[in-house]
Design a protein around this motif. Structure first.
Motif, PDB file in Angstrom:
ATOM      1  N   ASN A 223       0.821  -1.232   0.000  1.00 57.59           N
ATOM      2  CA  ASN A 223       0.000   0.000   0.000  1.00 57.59           C
ATOM      3  C   ASN A 223       0.850   1.274   0.000  1.00 57.59           C
ATOM      4  O   ASN A 223       0.597   2.180   0.799  1.00 57.59           O
ATOM      5  CB  ASN A 223      -0.926   0.024   1.229  1.00 57.59           C
ATOM      6  N   GLY A 224       1.855   1.293  -0.834  1.00 55.55           N
ATOM      7  CA  GLY A 224       2.672   2.503  -0.951  1.00 55.55           C
ATOM      8  C   GLY A 224       3.762   2.637   0.102  1.00 55.55           C
ATOM      9  O   GLY A 224       4.555   3.575   0.074  1.00 55.55           O
ATOM     10  N   THR A 225       3.803   1.693   1.045  1.00 56.01           N
ATOM     11  CA  THR A 225       4.847   1.752   2.075  1.00 56.01           C
ATOM     12  C   THR A 225       6.138   1.126   1.559  1.00 56.01           C
ATOM     13  O   THR A 225       6.103   0.072   0.919  1.00 56.01           O
ATOM     14  CB  THR A 225       4.393   0.972   3.332  1.00 56.01           C
ATOM     15  N   ASP A 226       7.254   1.775   1.861  1.00 57.98           N
ATOM     16  CA  ASP A 226       8.560   1.187   1.554  1.00 57.98           C
ATOM     17  C   ASP A 226       8.932   0.283   2.734  1.00 57.98           C
ATOM     18  O   ASP A 226       9.350   0.756   3.796  1.00 57.98           O
ATOM     19  CB  ASP A 226       9.581   2.317   1.373  1.00 57.98           C
ATOM     20  N   VAL A 227       8.735  -1.015   2.563  1.00 55.45           N
ATOM     21  CA  VAL A 227       8.902  -1.977   3.657  1.00 55.45           C
ATOM     22  C   VAL A 227      10.303  -1.899   4.266  1.00 55.45           C
ATOM     23  O   VAL A 227      10.468  -1.848   5.490  1.00 55.45           O
ATOM     24  CB  VAL A 227       8.599  -3.417   3.141  1.00 55.45           C
ATOM     25  N   GLU A 228      11.310  -1.870   3.406  1.00 60.67           N
ATOM     26  CA  GLU A 228      12.688  -1.879   3.939  1.00 60.67           C
ATOM     27  C   GLU A 228      12.983  -0.601   4.717  1.00 60.67           C
ATOM     28  O   GLU A 228      13.731  -0.617   5.693  1.00 60.67           O
ATOM     29  CB  GLU A 228      13.700  -2.119   2.812  1.00 60.67           C
ATOM     30  N   ALA A 229      12.350   0.513   4.301  1.00 58.90           N
ATOM     31  CA  ALA A 229      12.568   1.777   5.031  1.00 58.90           C
ATOM     32  C   ALA A 229      11.926   1.717   6.422  1.00 58.90           C
ATOM     33  O   ALA A 229      12.465   2.262   7.387  1.00 58.90           O
ATOM     34  CB  ALA A 229      12.014   2.946   4.231  1.00 58.90           C
ATOM     35  N   VAL A 230      10.776   1.050   6.524  1.00 52.52           N
ATOM     36  CA  VAL A 230      10.119   0.910   7.835  1.00 52.52           C
ATOM     37  C   VAL A 230      11.009   0.081   8.766  1.00 52.52           C
ATOM     38  O   VAL A 230      11.252   0.451   9.919  1.00 52.52           O
ATOM     39  CB  VAL A 230       8.721   0.239   7.695  1.00 52.52           C
ATOM     40  N   VAL A 231      11.519  -1.023   8.258  1.00 57.06           N
ATOM     41  CA  VAL A 231      12.397  -1.870   9.081  1.00 57.06           C
ATOM     42  C   VAL A 231      13.591  -1.045   9.544  1.00 57.06           C
ATOM     43  O   VAL A 231      13.925  -0.998  10.739  1.00 57.06           O
ATOM     44  CB  VAL A 231      12.894  -3.115   8.278  1.00 57.06           C
TER      45      VAL A 231
ATOM     46  N   LYS B  55       7.090  -6.087  12.984  1.00 55.39           N
ATOM     47  CA  LYS B  55       5.961  -6.826  12.420  1.00 55.39           C
ATOM     48  C   LYS B  55       4.649  -6.073  12.663  1.00 55.39           C
ATOM     49  O   LYS B  55       3.816  -5.934  11.760  1.00 55.39           O
ATOM     50  CB  LYS B  55       5.908  -8.219  13.051  1.00 55.39           C
ATOM     51  N   ALA B  56       4.481  -5.558  13.884  1.00 55.83           N
ATOM     52  CA  ALA B  56       3.232  -4.865  14.212  1.00 55.83           C
ATOM     53  C   ALA B  56       3.050  -3.650  13.304  1.00 55.83           C
ATOM     54  O   ALA B  56       1.958  -3.405  12.779  1.00 55.83           O
ATOM     55  CB  ALA B  56       3.246  -4.448  15.683  1.00 55.83           C
ATOM     56  N   GLU B  57       4.122  -2.918  13.083  1.00 49.07           N
ATOM     57  CA  GLU B  57       4.029  -1.725  12.233  1.00 49.07           C
ATOM     58  C   GLU B  57       3.701  -2.116  10.782  1.00 49.07           C
ATOM     59  O   GLU B  57       2.873  -1.481  10.128  1.00 49.07           O
ATOM     60  CB  GLU B  57       5.347  -0.941  12.310  1.00 49.07           C
ATOM     61  N   LEU B  58       4.335  -3.174  10.300  1.00 47.69           N
ATOM     62  CA  LEU B  58       4.087  -3.576   8.914  1.00 47.69           C
ATOM     63  C   LEU B  58       2.692  -4.179   8.755  1.00 47.69           C
ATOM     64  O   LEU B  58       2.045  -3.988   7.717  1.00 47.69           O
ATOM     65  CB  LEU B  58       5.179  -4.547   8.438  1.00 47.69           C
ATOM     66  N   GLU B  59       2.211  -4.881   9.770  1.00 45.24           N
ATOM     67  CA  GLU B  59       0.833  -5.422   9.691  1.00 45.24           C
ATOM     68  C   GLU B  59      -0.177  -4.280   9.648  1.00 45.24           C
ATOM     69  O   GLU B  59      -1.220  -4.379   9.007  1.00 45.24           O
ATOM     70  CB  GLU B  59       0.545  -6.335  10.891  1.00 45.24           C
TER      71      GLU B  59
END
Ligand code: HEM
Length: 330
Positions: A41-49, A111-115
């Motif tokens: 949904n437009g989130t950069d997963v690796e940037a969140v991690v 995980k919680a943030e990405l979920e």
């Protein structure tokens, strides 16, 4: 003639296609760089991690040691499949060598943030590998790209946990990693993870006070000056010192990913016997010397060994599952 040539070309094309398919079907072949691009949904997963690991590292530098050790204990048992993260009676987490593994909470936070941003998309096993990668770079190691697309296994059994012992000889250690497809060079690089983190006195007391089963004997393979510092100040010979902290590299270097660990074992200052044995054994000593004398080589090669470790026995495609929370199967 022309038709024979055409048949030959067709056969060659078929062979190439078969080879490509075989590669695509094999184990880690479906891992890819940027697997999550456009899937959250437009989130950069690796940037969140990375941002969660960075915030944690700022509060607690030893997170780099926790995550490196976690990647090791995770990937060598049935592959990098998040099996170590499962709670409950008799899971991998409850096996004795895993009782002192730390860092589960940072994986749960990520995980919680990405979920929240894209439910059911990012695997716990990928989060472990990405988080370790980011911590290594923050602690002075190189930034490196990892392939993603791992899936989480629906199995976690304490009885599967067979980790190498701290007393392993170099031959035993290289044989252990050899079974996972890693070379002696990779093995010596991986143990370089002991450039960060710590153990407790109870783990090294037999080297200080009972070497070879002889009461009072100190390991003659340990630098005597270091041995006497440990005996006097760090691990005095009394039960109350059992949980005192012993840095695996020198204290000032124990939070930095660098090649100082190899310089230490050249000086017979390795803490765990398996570390020191890499230098004592002629078959791996040349690798220790090479890495001790060239920090640039360690910096660039260490990630390559971590990447190999991160691709051992992975599940991909439709195998396994994407957990909703990392400590429970769906
Ligand atoms: C022969 C192989 C290995 C053996 C026998 C071994 C053994 C150990 C032991 C006994 C400890 C201390 C644990 C404690 O006191 O709670 C430790 C700590 C650690 N190990 Fe290893 N290890 C090996 C390979 C590796 C590898 C391949 C990695 C990572 C790539 C790794 C990363 C670490 C880290 C970072 C720590 C410090 C953890 C902390 O500070 O919490 N080890 N290891």
């Amino acid at each position: 003639m022309a038709s024979a040539a055409r048949n030959g070309a067709a056969a060659a094309a078929l062979m190439v296609a078969v080879a490509v398919l075989a590669l695509a079907g094999g184990g880690s072949a479906q891992l890819q760089h940027g697997f999550y691009k456009g899937k959250c949904n437009g989130t950069d997963v690796e940037a969140v991690v990375q941002s969660i690991v960075r915030a944690r590292f700022a509060r607690e530098n030893p997170i780099v040691a926790y995550l490196l050790r976690m990647q090791f204990h995770e990937c060598v048992i049935n592959g990098c499949d998040a099996g170590l993260l499962i709670d409950g009676t008799g899971t991998e987490k409850t096996a004795p060598p895993n009782l002192s593994v730390k860092g589960y909470d940072v994986i749960a936070d990520i995980k919680a943030e990405l979920e929240r941003r894209c439910p059911g998309v990012v695997s716990c096993s990928d989060i472990q590998i990405l988080a370790t990668r980011d911590a290594v770079a923050l602690a002075g190691g190189a930034a490196y790209a990892v392939r993603t697309g791992r899936r989480d296994r629906r199995r976690s059994q304490a009885s599967d946990v067979k980790l190498p012992a701290p007393e392993y000889t170099a031959q035993q250690t290289t044989a252990y990693y050899g079974r996972l497809g890693l070379s002696a060079f990779d093995t010596v690089l991986l143990l370089g993870a002991h450039t960060v983190g710590a153990t407790r006195c109870s783990v090294i007391k037999s080297r200080l006070y009972g070497y070879g089963g002889r009461p009072g004997a100190t390991d003659p393979g340990m630098d005597p000056a270091y041995a006497s510092i440990y005996k006097k100040y760090v691990c005095p010979n009394m039960p109350s010192s059992d949980n005192n902290v012993v840095f695996l590299d020198d204290q000032w270097s124990a939070l930095k990913v660098d090649n100082h660990y190899y310089k230490n074992i050249q000086l017979r200052r390795g803490v765990l016997p398996c570390d020191q044995n890499l230098y004592n054994d002629g078959s791996t000593r040349w690798i220790v010397d090479l890495l001790a004398n060239n920090d640039g080589l360690f910096t660039s090669a260490f990630p390559q060994a971590l990447i190999k470790l991160s691709e051992v026995g992975v599940l991909t495609g439709m195998q396994g599952e994407i957990r909703k929370v990392c400590n429970r199967f769906n």
